[in-house]
Structures are given as structure tokens and as C-alpha cells.
Scaffold this motif. Structure first.
Motif, mmCIF file in Angstrom:
data_model
loop_
_atom_site.group_PDB
_atom_site.id
_atom_site.type_symbol
_atom_site.label_atom_id
_atom_site.label_comp_id
_atom_site.label_asym_id
_atom_site.label_seq_id
_atom_site.Cartn_x
_atom_site.Cartn_y
_atom_site.Cartn_z
ATOM 1 N N HIS A 166 0.996 -1.275 0.066
ATOM 2 C CA HIS A 166 0.099 -0.044 0.149
ATOM 3 C C HIS A 166 0.836 1.244 -0.262
ATOM 4 C CE1 HIS A 166 -2.666 3.110 1.618
ATOM 5 N NE2 HIS A 166 -3.260 2.516 0.985
ATOM 6 N N GLU A 167 1.912 1.145 0.974
ATOM 7 C CA GLU A 167 2.786 2.340 0.856
ATOM 8 C C GLU A 167 3.488 2.795 -0.589
ATOM 9 O OE1 GLU A 167 7.287 2.838 2.929
ATOM 10 O OE2 GLU A 167 5.627 2.235 4.449
ATOM 11 N N ASP A 170 0.838 3.939 -2.956
ATOM 12 C CA ASP A 170 0.405 5.356 -2.647
ATOM 13 C C ASP A 170 1.540 6.287 -2.998
ATOM 14 O OD1 ASP A 170 -1.493 7.057 -1.454
ATOM 15 O OD2 ASP A 170 -0.444 6.971 0.392
ATOM 16 N N ALA A 175 -2.841 9.089 -8.326
ATOM 17 C CA ALA A 175 -3.991 9.189 -7.662
ATOM 18 C C ALA A 175 -5.323 9.217 -8.719
ATOM 19 C CB ALA A 175 -4.188 10.076 -6.625
ATOM 20 N N LEU A 180 -6.902 3.603 -3.806
ATOM 21 C CA LEU A 180 -6.254 2.986 -2.945
ATOM 22 C C LEU A 180 -6.760 2.683 -1.406
ATOM 23 C CD1 LEU A 180 -2.421 3.632 -3.721
ATOM 24 C CD2 LEU A 180 -3.834 1.779 -4.691
#
Length: 184
Positions: A166-167, A170, A175, A180
Motif C-alpha cells: 500500500h505504501e 500510494d 491518484a 487505494l
């Protein structure tokens, strides 16, 4: 003759430090092999031929082989996607009315591959027939993340169960193309 022994012995902590600070896991494997060879050479110079042979065979060859297998298997992202999307990516669903989103899906997969290539990872796609089965696969830890088509902007929604994935996504994914979330 003693100077050679000191030089060889000094290489041990140097190569150990190089192994620790490597970013690329494959480079770390090569340096770990060099470290094992230097250790075997050191044991040979000090007259411990049996220990040198053991270090060369077990500490270097066997360990590197097992590490290579472990590194290779751990650097794969298992991404669950709907069967329909999988078929579109593979070119099997030509007459599908939802194919208008195929360019966006291909662009998203390209972006994901570029992001994870920077982290020496590959992506394996796992198709599931329904969204419920995708959610269940994520909960059962069959896949690391799932990608679903969204009915609103952005076009796709990726849910991952691993904080590090996820990091990475992200920080590095646009975006505008994907939403996410991280599951518990």
C-alpha cells in the motif's frame, strides 16, 4: 606472507557490510557468495581445509541456491482481478460492451509493472469469476491485492492487505487513475 592473510581477513567485514547495504536482492546474493568464498579462502590459509570445504559447499553454494529461490518467490505480487478484465487483457473478450475501459486497464497494469519493477518485483494476475470471490481471496490470503473496476472516478479501486505494498502504490501510482485502500 602475513600481509596477504591480513588483507584476506580484512575483506570479510568489508564484504559483509556490502551485503547488508545492498538494495538489489540479487546483488546481495552475489556478494554473499563472494563473502563465502573469502571465508573459505581464509580457513584454507589458516590450515582448516575441512572447515573451508564445508564453508564452500554449504555456506556458499547451498545457501546461495536456497536464498535465490526464496528471493525469487518473495518478489511476486499476486494481484486478483475479475475474470472479465483478465480476458480483456489477454484479448479473449473482443465483443464485450465494457471493453471501452480496456485502454485504462492496460495503462493501469503498465503503471503497476513500472512501479514494482523499481522494487525488483513482478506481478502475477489471478482471475476470479466474481467480486465476492475476489474479496474472499484477499481475506483468505490467496492474493496480496485485488483490483476492481469502479463505477465512479477514479476508474479502478485497488485493495491490498500488506502495508508495504500500500505504501509503495500510494507513493508512486497516480491518484487520478486508481483509488487505494488497505484491508485489515
Amino acid at each position: 606472507m602475513d600481509i596477504y592473510i591480513y588483507i584476506i581477513t580484512a575483506l570479510l567485514p568489508l564484504t559483509a557490510a556490502m551485503t547488508i547495504f545492498q538494495v538489489n536482492p540479487y546483488h546481495a546474493l552475489v556478494i554473499r557468495g563472494i563473502l563465502g568464498a573469502i571465508a573459505a579462502l581464509t580457513y584454507t590459509v589458516y590450515g582448516a581445509a575441512d572447515v573451508a570445504l564445508t564453508e564452500a559447499l554449504v555456506g556458499t553454494l547451498l545457501a546461495i541456491t536456497l536464498y535465490a529461490i526464496a528471493v525469487r518467490s518473495s518478489l511476486v505480487l499476486h494481484l486478483g482481478i475479475p475474470q472479465e478484465a483478465f480476458d480483456q487483457l489477454k484479448g479473449k473478450a473482443i465483443g464485450n460492451p465494457n471493453q471501452s475501459r480496456l485502454p485504462e486497464l492496460k495503462a493501469l497494469m503498465q503503471d503497476l509493472r513500472q512501479v514494482f519493477n523499481q522494487h525488483y518485483m513482478t506481478i502475477d494476475l489471478f482471475p476470479y469469476p466474481s467480486n465476492e470471490e475476489l474479496q474472499q481471496a484477499l481475506q483468505n490470503k490467496e492474493v496480496h491485492a485485488i483490483c476492481l473496476r469502479s463505477s465512479v472516478e477514479p476508474d479502478y479501486h485497488i485493495t491490498t492487505r500488506l502495508p508495504r505494498l500500500h505504501e509503495i502504490m500510494d507513493k508512486e501510482l497516480s491518484a487520478a487513475t486508481v483509488k487505494l485502500t488497505q484491508s485489515n
